[in-house]
Scaffold this motif. Structure first.
Motif, mmCIF file in Angstrom:
data_model
loop_
_atom_site.group_PDB
_atom_site.id
_atom_site.type_symbol
_atom_site.label_atom_id
_atom_site.label_comp_id
_atom_site.label_asym_id
_atom_site.label_seq_id
_atom_site.Cartn_x
_atom_site.Cartn_y
_atom_site.Cartn_z
ATOM 1 N N THR A 42 0.828 -0.987 0.049
ATOM 2 C CA THR A 42 0.039 -0.145 -0.025
ATOM 3 C C THR A 42 0.944 1.288 -0.015
ATOM 4 O OG1 THR A 42 -1.823 -1.239 1.268
ATOM 5 C CG2 THR A 42 -1.799 1.359 0.928
ATOM 6 N N ALA A 43 1.816 1.160 0.649
ATOM 7 C CA ALA A 43 2.645 2.374 0.841
ATOM 8 C C ALA A 43 3.505 2.498 -0.419
ATOM 9 C CB ALA A 43 3.910 2.178 1.904
ATOM 10 N N SER A 44 3.597 1.584 -1.528
ATOM 11 C CA SER A 44 4.452 1.941 -2.645
ATOM 12 C C SER A 44 3.556 2.176 -3.800
ATOM 13 C CB SER A 44 5.339 0.755 -2.933
ATOM 14 O OG SER A 44 4.189 -0.393 -3.318
ATOM 15 N N ILE A 45 1.969 2.345 -3.495
ATOM 16 C CA ILE A 45 1.370 2.844 -4.652
ATOM 17 C C ILE A 45 1.665 4.126 -5.525
ATOM 18 C CG2 ILE A 45 -1.021 3.704 -5.184
ATOM 19 C CD1 ILE A 45 -2.124 1.496 -3.085
ATOM 20 N N PRO A 46 2.247 5.225 -4.689
ATOM 21 C CA PRO A 46 2.417 6.328 -5.465
ATOM 22 C C PRO A 46 3.786 6.259 -6.367
ATOM 23 C CG PRO A 46 2.038 6.923 -3.110
ATOM 24 C CD PRO A 46 2.083 5.560 -3.269
ATOM 25 N N PHE A 47 4.717 5.188 -6.394
ATOM 26 C CA PHE A 47 5.809 5.206 -6.815
ATOM 27 C C PHE A 47 5.585 4.061 -7.839
ATOM 28 C CE2 PHE A 47 6.765 6.429 -2.519
ATOM 29 C CZ PHE A 47 7.231 7.746 -2.610
ATOM 30 N N ARG A 48 4.695 3.430 -8.341
ATOM 31 C CA ARG A 48 4.630 2.264 -9.265
ATOM 32 C C ARG A 48 4.691 2.838 -10.542
ATOM 33 N NH1 ARG A 48 -0.714 -0.882 -7.077
ATOM 34 N NH2 ARG A 48 0.392 -1.950 -5.288
ATOM 35 N N HIS A 49 4.377 4.045 -11.146
ATOM 36 C CA HIS A 49 4.533 4.560 -12.306
ATOM 37 C C HIS A 49 5.789 5.542 -12.405
ATOM 38 C CE1 HIS A 49 1.107 2.106 -13.462
ATOM 39 N NE2 HIS A 49 0.600 2.816 -12.438
ATOM 40 N N GLU A 59 -2.761 16.179 -24.707
ATOM 41 C CA GLU A 59 -2.853 14.816 -25.411
ATOM 42 C C GLU A 59 -3.695 14.000 -24.862
ATOM 43 O OE1 GLU A 59 0.247 11.228 -26.101
ATOM 44 O OE2 GLU A 59 1.177 13.283 -26.176
ATOM 45 N N ALA A 60 -4.748 13.547 -25.773
ATOM 46 C CA ALA A 60 -5.627 12.544 -25.265
ATOM 47 C C ALA A 60 -5.186 11.313 -25.344
ATOM 48 C CB ALA A 60 -6.814 12.770 -26.098
ATOM 49 N N LYS A 61 -5.472 10.540 -24.366
ATOM 50 C CA LYS A 61 -4.872 8.885 -24.314
ATOM 51 C C LYS A 61 -6.169 7.989 -24.173
ATOM 52 C CE LYS A 61 -0.104 8.799 -22.775
ATOM 53 N NZ LYS A 61 0.817 8.273 -22.147
ATOM 54 N N PRO A 62 -6.120 7.012 -24.623
ATOM 55 C CA PRO A 62 -7.392 5.995 -24.496
ATOM 56 C C PRO A 62 -7.327 5.557 -23.034
ATOM 57 C CG PRO A 62 -5.499 4.795 -25.795
ATOM 58 C CD PRO A 62 -5.268 6.412 -25.819
ATOM 59 N N ALA A 63 -8.383 5.082 -22.710
ATOM 60 C CA ALA A 63 -8.561 4.770 -21.417
ATOM 61 C C ALA A 63 -7.406 3.473 -21.006
ATOM 62 C CB ALA A 63 -9.943 4.505 -20.891
ATOM 63 N N ALA A 64 -7.726 2.547 -21.853
ATOM 64 C CA ALA A 64 -6.846 1.345 -21.729
ATOM 65 C C ALA A 64 -5.231 1.511 -21.173
ATOM 66 C CB ALA A 64 -6.908 0.568 -23.007
ATOM 67 N N SER A 65 -4.899 2.727 -21.820
ATOM 68 C CA SER A 65 -3.485 3.084 -21.599
ATOM 69 C C SER A 65 -3.352 3.662 -20.028
ATOM 70 C CB SER A 65 -2.858 3.859 -22.367
ATOM 71 O OG SER A 65 -3.389 5.273 -22.294
ATOM 72 N N LYS A 66 -4.286 3.830 -19.307
ATOM 73 C CA LYS A 66 -4.294 4.643 -18.059
ATOM 74 C C LYS A 66 -4.409 3.599 -17.003
ATOM 75 C CE LYS A 66 -5.813 8.768 -19.438
ATOM 76 N NZ LYS A 66 -6.813 9.991 -19.298
ATOM 77 N N GLU A 67 -4.667 2.238 -17.206
ATOM 78 C CA GLU A 67 -4.656 1.062 -16.347
ATOM 79 C C GLU A 67 -3.322 0.892 -15.773
ATOM 80 O OE1 GLU A 67 -8.201 -1.381 -18.707
ATOM 81 O OE2 GLU A 67 -6.226 -2.241 -18.331
ATOM 82 N N ALA A 68 -3.585 0.569 -14.426
ATOM 83 C CA ALA A 68 -2.461 0.297 -13.732
ATOM 84 C C ALA A 68 -1.680 -0.902 -13.995
ATOM 85 C CB ALA A 68 -2.841 0.133 -12.154
ATOM 86 N N ARG A 69 -0.442 -0.730 -13.858
ATOM 87 C CA ARG A 69 0.444 -1.987 -14.127
ATOM 88 C C ARG A 69 1.003 -2.551 -12.908
ATOM 89 N NH1 ARG A 69 4.575 1.060 -17.656
ATOM 90 N NH2 ARG A 69 3.494 2.635 -16.858
#
Length: 70
Positions: A42-49, A59-69
């Motif tokens: 939980t503490a590492s969530i802000p640093f995942r990306h 710039e518009a991005k499709p919603a699929a590219s905004k999903e969490a990895r």
């Protein structure tokens, strides 16, 4: 006996004991041995990306590219 006096005596004795016991149980539950992995995740969530750059403004991005990895 007045209702105020009765409630005051209850709050001064049993409710105080109940709330203190509840506090101790919450602290013990939060620091239990198995919870370390959950809290570290939980503490590492802000640093995942961190490796992905911020999108260009406008710039518009499709919603699929905004999903969490994961």
């Amino acid at each position: 006996m007045e209702i105020y006096t009765l409630l005051r005596e209850f709050a001064d004795s049993w409710m105080l004991l109940f709330l203190f016991s509840f506090f101790v149980l919450v602290v013990v539950w939060a620091f239990r041995p198995g919870s370390t992995k959950t809290y570290e995740d939980t503490a590492s969530i802000p640093f995942r990306h961190v490796d992905a750059p911020a999108p260009v403004e406008g710039e518009a991005k499709p919603a699929a590219s905004k999903e969490a990895r994961t």
